[in-house]
Design a protein around this motif. Structure first.
Motif, PDB file in Angstrom:
ATOM      1  N   SER A 228      30.249 -16.783 -26.683  1.00  0.00           N
ATOM      2  CA  SER A 228      29.566 -18.122 -26.515  1.00  0.00           C
ATOM      3  C   SER A 228      29.343 -18.313 -24.797  1.00  0.00           C
ATOM      4  O   SER A 228      30.121 -17.812 -24.178  1.00  0.00           O
ATOM      5  CB  SER A 228      29.986 -19.229 -26.981  1.00  0.00           C
ATOM      6  N   THR A 229      28.085 -18.987 -24.545  1.00  0.00           N
ATOM      7  CA  THR A 229      27.720 -19.157 -23.184  1.00  0.00           C
ATOM      8  C   THR A 229      27.122 -20.469 -22.592  1.00  0.00           C
ATOM      9  O   THR A 229      26.949 -21.221 -23.812  1.00  0.00           O
ATOM     10  CB  THR A 229      26.730 -18.124 -22.861  1.00  0.00           C
ATOM     11  N   ILE A 230      26.875 -20.507 -21.561  1.00  0.00           N
ATOM     12  CA  ILE A 230      26.121 -21.627 -20.886  1.00  0.00           C
ATOM     13  C   ILE A 230      25.090 -20.776 -20.355  1.00  0.00           C
ATOM     14  O   ILE A 230      25.557 -19.989 -19.313  1.00  0.00           O
ATOM     15  CB  ILE A 230      26.640 -22.660 -19.984  1.00  0.00           C
ATOM     16  N   GLU A 231      23.854 -21.021 -20.691  1.00  0.00           N
ATOM     17  CA  GLU A 231      22.695 -20.200 -20.009  1.00  0.00           C
ATOM     18  C   GLU A 231      21.571 -21.160 -19.374  1.00  0.00           C
ATOM     19  O   GLU A 231      21.408 -22.201 -19.931  1.00  0.00           O
ATOM     20  CB  GLU A 231      22.027 -19.392 -20.976  1.00  0.00           C
ATOM     21  N   PHE A 232      21.191 -20.766 -18.497  1.00  0.00           N
ATOM     22  CA  PHE A 232      20.013 -21.310 -17.717  1.00  0.00           C
ATOM     23  C   PHE A 232      18.785 -21.014 -17.949  1.00  0.00           C
ATOM     24  O   PHE A 232      18.509 -19.724 -18.073  1.00  0.00           O
ATOM     25  CB  PHE A 232      20.073 -21.474 -16.094  1.00  0.00           C
ATOM     26  N   ASN A 233      17.586 -21.708 -18.046  1.00  0.00           N
ATOM     27  CA  ASN A 233      16.197 -21.257 -18.280  1.00  0.00           C
ATOM     28  C   ASN A 233      16.317 -20.595 -19.715  1.00  0.00           C
ATOM     29  O   ASN A 233      15.404 -19.658 -20.106  1.00  0.00           O
ATOM     30  CB  ASN A 233      15.540 -20.405 -17.187  1.00  0.00           C
ATOM     31  N   THR A 234      16.659 -21.216 -20.769  1.00  0.00           N
ATOM     32  CA  THR A 234      16.888 -20.709 -22.081  1.00  0.00           C
ATOM     33  C   THR A 234      16.235 -21.739 -23.055  1.00  0.00           C
ATOM     34  O   THR A 234      16.121 -22.979 -22.596  1.00  0.00           O
ATOM     35  CB  THR A 234      18.199 -20.234 -22.472  1.00  0.00           C
TER      36      THR A 234
END
Length: 178
Positions: free
Chosen positions: A112-118
């Motif tokens: 699991s992640t935190i992603e930018f520009n998704t």
């Protein structure tokens, strides 16, 4: 650098839902380059005072790019690692970095992640299967430390994991305590 994994995650979580990628480039003194997944993640590490070992560009990375002392294979990723993904084009993976995220959890099936520009240009929580994970970078985190707590006129030493030693001796900062 001095921040912790939890500092980076907390800062990334504070950006959930954000849609303005220009502010992440501006922090580093650059104009808006468009794709801002790397700039956003680097911004989190910088604001937590953590060296993410990836300051060469605002492009996703792969094995050819990763500083070898900090490279992490997918199966060894941990919470807080900087991770790169490969999206299959025409059903084939090319091994080149297409996108990045900050790992928030590791599981048998993936991460699991935190992603930018998704998700149409915003910051979001995501789940990614191992097939799309290329590699990671282990940032230079400060080790979590315990601290002395005073309660009801007595002192206790709380370890970094929240536990306490009871009915026993323990050496703390070179001194012995019971």
């Amino acid at each position: 650098m001095a921040g912790t994994v939890e500092d980076v995650i907390r800062i990334a979580e504070s950006q959930l839902g954000e849609t303005d990628g220009a502010k992440y480039f501006a922090y580093f003194g650059y104009p808006d380059y468009g794709a801002w997944c790397v700039a956003g993640a680097r911004w989190c590490y910088a604001n937590a005072d953590v060296d993410c070992h990836w300051n060469n560009s605002f492009q996703a990375f792969d094995w050819r790019d990763v500083p070898r002392d900090y490279a992490v294979e997918p199966g060894n990723l941990q919470r807080g690692d900087f991770v790169s993904f490969d999206w299959p084009e025409d059903g084939n993976y090319d091994g080149k970095g297409d996108h990045v995220g900050i790992v928030t959890g590791v599981y048998d099936w993936g991460i699991s992640t935190i992603e930018f520009n998704t998700d149409w240009g915003r910051v979001a929580r995501k789940q990614r299967v191992w097939a799309v994970v290329i590699c990671g970078i282990r940032p230079a985190y400060k080790a979590a430390k315990g601290q002395w707590i005073k309660r009801d006129g007595r002192w206790w030493y709380r370890h970094a994991d929240g536990s306490y030693t009871t009915n026993g001796w323990e050496q703390i900062d070179g001194k012995w305590y019971y």
